[in-house]
Design an enzyme around this catalytic site. Structure first.
Site, PDB file in Angstrom:
ATOM      1  CB  ALA A  17      -0.945  -0.009   1.202  1.00 16.93           C
ATOM      2  CG  HIS A  18       4.032   2.487   2.935  1.00 15.91           C
ATOM      3  ND1 HIS A  18       3.371   1.741   3.863  1.00 15.91           N
ATOM      4  CD2 HIS A  18       4.476   3.598   3.592  1.00 15.91           C
ATOM      5  CE1 HIS A  18       3.399   2.365   5.035  1.00 15.91           C
ATOM      6  NE2 HIS A  18       4.067   3.499   4.894  1.00 15.91           N
ATOM      7  NE  ARG A  19       6.707  -1.808  -4.715  1.00  9.97           N
ATOM      8  CZ  ARG A  19       7.194  -2.930  -5.242  1.00  9.97           C
ATOM      9  NH1 ARG A  19       6.574  -3.511  -6.234  1.00  9.97           N
ATOM     10  NH2 ARG A  19       8.289  -3.467  -4.780  1.00  9.97           N
TER      11      ARG A  19
ATOM     12  CD  GLU B 296       5.991   5.391   6.823  1.00 11.07           C
ATOM     13  OE1 GLU B 296       5.364   5.660   5.782  1.00 11.07           O
ATOM     14  OE2 GLU B 296       5.720   4.418   7.546  1.00 11.07           O
TER      15      GLU B 296
END
Lengths: 298, 201
Positions: free
Chosen positions: B37-39, B91
């Site tokens: 999901a970060h990617r 992050e």
């Protein structure tokens, strides 16, 4: 009942027991750690762990959302009939537990990155077989968390350095792991055999209860010595500082090649989930780690 | 060590008050994101696409929950934190782009994230690893789920929470990082351990 159905039921029960109820020895070790921890932040972490254990039991929910990779250890009596059906029964039990407990689907195809959704896939759940004399069948399940798995290490030590090399290897593994494996941890340590054999023994050593030192007094002494040493790191509960980094060190070994000194350290998180049951020839089922009545689905 | 109860959206001013070792509890909206999901979120930012939810002032939770569906409703069964270091590579950009004020996880994060937290005003709240029921009981409802194609652990879950915690402030917005401090002390302790074990260093 057919052996396949019995094994499926028992495997489902021990899976459910394992993810909801920590074994008594682990609970006691965590309580002791809380009583003895002097770091304020460390105590906050251990308190949250103990509260969480109680809540999991109260709500019949998995202790941790990472319900792990499912690994079975089977001690199959050589006289048991229908052993060829057990693999399928364990796969069915895994699927059923994933849906009903529920467990988090944790089996991912390493090529396509697709999650199978039911905790099964090629060689998963993994089954370790051992043939023993007799006509009973002993099933053990370990649900192994990913955070602690990521810091497991194998290494080839210098034979000339002997056990000192092992002590250094374990201390360095714990320092390098730091906060990652959800300390306080349990360490399975093994030497000898070969690269694969040492890790296999190290992981299996995680199944030994914390209140059972090695039957060999010399090895038991080494377990204690390493335990005290790694607790001097100051990593503490969750890596936030404190004196409880490791709850126990369990060592196993095999003879080694003269030129090789394989070593392995398997980490388990504080949520050291395991459960065992024995199915006897007369159909009586004994739950060995979690004292529940035979056949009772908890 | 002070205890704070924060409500989302959380302001930068509230965040700047917090110091390492403080304990916080959050009420409001927290959103999960792990590696995938970060990617994807950062790809969206690159393409100028909006995320399914505005994260400004909310808390980001490194978590892949156990969930079950009852009728049309999702329920969080167990929802403890996952290891945060895996998200270190994303992050700083994530905080910069989406203005989350609290990052919740376990195990701490590195220098790059600590710098971003100081620059943009965010803290890292360490939730006890494995304490999944403690977390799940603070989740009052699942508002929605996005990106379910990533699988349930990796999807973006939007939780409404009440007094979610305790979260130990382990990285504050002033450049302090409790995990790195502990690591430094551990390095110092190594020599003593070697001496005790009779090892040469």
């Amino acid at each position: 009942m057919e052996i396949e159905k019995i094994v499926e039921n028992v495997a489902f029960n021990i899976l459910k027991q394992a993810v909801i109820y920590l074994p008594e020895d682990v609970k006691q070790a965590l309580k002791k750690a809380y009583d003895e921890e002097t770091s304020e932040t460390g105590r906050t972490q251990l308190k949250a762990i103990l509260d969480n254990i109680e809540l999991a039991e109260k709500y019949q929910a998995p202790i941790c959302q990472d319900t792990g990779t499912i690994i079975f250890y089977i001690k199959a009596g050589s006289e048991v009939k229908g052993l060829e059906k057990i693999e399928k029964a364990l796969i069915n039990a895994t699927r059923k537990a994933t849906k009903q407990v529920p467990l988090r689907p944790n089996a991912v195809d390493p090529f396509t990155q697709k999650n199978s959704g039911d905790n099964t896939g090629r060689l998963i759940p993994f089954i370790n077989w051992e043939i023993v004399p007799g006509n009973s069948l002993e099933l053990t399940v370990m649900t192994k968390g990913g955070g602690s798995e990521n810091v497991c290490v194998t290494g080839m030590l210098v034979p000339g350095e002997g056990i000192n090399g092992l002590k250094r290897f374990v201390v360095e593994a714990v320092i390098k792991a730091g906060s990652k494996p959800c300390p306080p941890n349990i360490l399975g340590v093994a030497i000898g055999g070969g690269a694969d054999i040492s890790m296999k023994l190290a992981k299996k050593a995680l199944l030994r209860p914390l209140n059972e030192p090695n039957p060999d007094a010399e090895i038991a002494k080494l377990e204690k010595e390493i335990l005290e040493a790694v607790n001097m790191t100051g990593i503490g509960p969750m890596g936030l500082g404190g004196k409880t980094t490791v709850l126990g060190v369990n060592i196993d070994y095999a003879y080694r090649h003269p030129a090789s000194f394989p070593a392995a350290v398997a980490f388990n998180c504080w949520a050291a989930r395991r459960a065992s049951a024995r199915i006897n020839a007369d159909g009586i089922i004994e739950y060995l780690t979690h004292k529940k009545k035979a056949g009772e689905v908890i | 060590m002070a205890i704070y109860h924060l409500k989302t959206p959380i302001s930068e001013e509230e965040i700047r008050k917090l110091k390492v070792n403080d304990v916080i509890f959050i009420t409001g909206t927290i959103v999960t994101a792990r590696d995938q999901a970060h990617r994807r979120a950062l790809e969206y930012a690159k393409q100028g696409k909006n995320l399914p939810i505005n994260l400004d002032g909310l808390a980001l939770f490194h978590c892949g929950p156990v969930v079950k569906k009852e009728g049309e409703k999702w329920i969080a069964v167990a929802a403890g934190p996952t290891t945060s270091t895996r998200m270190d590579i994303f992050e700083d950009e994530f905080i910069k782009n989406f203005k989350v004020r609290v990052v919740i996880g376990k195990g701490g994060m590195g220098k790059k994230t600590t710098d971003a937290m100081a620059k943009y005003g965010a803290v890292y709240g360490a939730f006890t690893g494995g304490a999944a029921i403690l977390a799940a009981k603070a989740i009052k409802s699942i508002k929605s789920v996005e990106w379910l194609d990533l699988g349930t652990p990796e999807a973006m879950w939007i939780f409404e929470v009440e007094d979610f915690g305790p979260l130990a402030v382990a990285i504050d917005s002033h450049g302090n990082n409790l995990f790195l401090d502990v690591q430094k002390k551990v390095e110092e302790n190594r020599q003593k351990i070697y001496e005790k074990l009779g090892l040469s260093s």
